[in-house]
Design a protein around this motif. Structure first.
Motif, PDB file in Angstrom:
ATOM      1  N   CYS A   1     -79.984 -51.958  -1.853  1.00 47.86           N
ATOM      2  CA  CYS A   1     -79.121 -50.928  -1.283  1.00 47.86           C
ATOM      3  C   CYS A   1     -77.681 -51.156  -1.726  1.00 47.86           C
ATOM      4  CB  CYS A   1     -79.214 -50.956   0.246  1.00 47.86           C
ATOM      5  SG  CYS A   1     -78.149 -49.742   1.052  1.00 47.86           S
ATOM      6  N   ARG A   2     -77.060 -50.118  -2.236  1.00 42.81           N
ATOM      7  CA  ARG A   2     -75.678 -50.187  -2.689  1.00 42.81           C
ATOM      8  C   ARG A   2     -74.703 -49.648  -1.639  1.00 42.81           C
ATOM      9  NH1 ARG A   2     -77.082 -47.711  -8.651  1.00 42.81           N
ATOM     10  NH2 ARG A   2     -77.827 -49.649  -9.616  1.00 42.81           N
ATOM     11  N   GLN A   3     -75.171 -49.497  -0.427  1.00 38.85           N
ATOM     12  CA  GLN A   3     -74.347 -48.979   0.655  1.00 38.85           C
ATOM     13  C   GLN A   3     -74.301 -49.995   1.789  1.00 38.85           C
ATOM     14  OE1 GLN A   3     -71.858 -47.395   2.043  1.00 38.85           O
ATOM     15  NE2 GLN A   3     -72.610 -45.357   1.415  1.00 38.85           N
ATOM     16  N   SER A   4     -73.258 -49.966   2.578  1.00 42.59           N
ATOM     17  CA  SER A   4     -73.170 -50.822   3.761  1.00 42.59           C
ATOM     18  C   SER A   4     -73.053 -49.942   5.008  1.00 42.59           C
ATOM     19  CB  SER A   4     -71.968 -51.773   3.666  1.00 42.59           C
ATOM     20  OG  SER A   4     -70.761 -51.045   3.576  1.00 42.59           O
ATOM     21  N   PHE A   5     -73.428 -50.508   6.142  1.00 44.25           N
ATOM     22  CA  PHE A   5     -73.487 -49.737   7.376  1.00 44.25           C
ATOM     23  C   PHE A   5     -72.841 -50.515   8.524  1.00 44.25           C
ATOM     24  CE2 PHE A   5     -77.215 -48.775   4.762  1.00 44.25           C
ATOM     25  CZ  PHE A   5     -77.062 -47.403   4.578  1.00 44.25           C
ATOM     26  N   TYR A   6     -72.434 -49.772   9.549  1.00 46.80           N
ATOM     27  CA  TYR A   6     -71.877 -50.405  10.744  1.00 46.80           C
ATOM     28  C   TYR A   6     -72.274 -49.611  11.981  1.00 46.80           C
ATOM     29  CZ  TYR A   6     -68.220 -46.773  10.724  1.00 46.80           C
ATOM     30  OH  TYR A   6     -67.556 -45.570  10.748  1.00 46.80           O
TER      31      TYR A   6
END
Length: 231
Positions: free
Chosen positions: A133-138
């Motif tokens: 995954c090239r995205q980050s989440f919060y």
């Protein structure tokens, strides 16, 4: 109960069709701050011991009434980066769970987030295609029942776009571009599955691998999703 900014989101795995399974977790700094707040910074301690290849952490808290230390421990697992340090940190966090710190995170729903195509990466390892995954989440928002069970959860990506929402058992996800592998991606998946399968003879595998570069999308897709299903 943990607040949104105290909770971390980790991508555990990514499927070949672009869905990311995410987990909620806490870091060791949160645990130390929570122990300080709950018991006072001089009233708890941690120690480590090794049993074989396993590292155990014991978190002890001073009991004023009993006049002794009360201990709870757990074992850590290695991480891919800084294995020894990661194992120690994991053991400490697990021991803190045994003191009830962050235990509410275990009540989170399954968090599957559809990814946009440009958010999916991949590489080959030991003959298998691994997706990243090239995205980050919060965590943007979270709510709990009176008994400490998560009943509301909103997760955004780094740009602030809502990607996952859970409210009283109902799950919604942000809109995402369809993730349909290209023919070359399907061929890579098929090649790895053919090489790894034990269901078919070496002769069949050699024949399929030889013809794979000429197969069209529908043929390769059928090979992956039907013939090699579960391999």
């Amino acid at each position: 109960m943990m607040k949104p900014h105290e909770i971390q989101v980790m991508v555990k795995t990514v499927t070949q069709y672009g869905k990311a399974l995410c987990l909620l977790y806490k870091d060791a700094r949160y645990d130390m701050a929570a122990l300080d707040e709950m018991f006072g910074h001089t009233n708890w301690q941690k120690t480590y011991r090794s049993i074989g290849d396993s590292l155990f952490c014991t978190v002890s808290v001073w009991d004023e009434v009993k006049g002794c230390w009360v201990a709870r421990e757990d074992v850590g697992t290695e991480t891919q980066v800084a294995e020894e340090k990661g194992q120690a940190s994991d053991a400490f966090k697990r021991a803190c769970y045994n003191w009830g710190i962050g235990r509410e995170l275990y009540t989170a729903p399954d968090i599957w987030i559809p990814l946009d195509k440009n958010e999916v990466g991949s590489y080959e390892a030991k003959g298998k295609q691994v997706y990243t995954c090239r995205q980050s989440f919060y965590v943007d928002d979270i709510g709990y029942t009176d008994s400490g069970v998560i009943n509301k959860l909103v997760i955004n990506d780094a740009s602030g776009r809502k990607r996952f929402a859970f409210n009283e058992g109902a799950v919604t996800t942000g809109k995402s571009s369809p993730i349909e592998p290209s023919v070359d991606e399907y061929r890579a998946i098929a090649e790895a599955k053919v090489k790894a399968t034990a269901k078919f003879s070496p002769e069949w595998k050699s024949k399929v691998l030889a013809g794979l570069p000429t197969y069209d999308l529908s043929t390769v897709k059928r090979l992956v999703t039907e013939t090699l299903k579960g391999e």
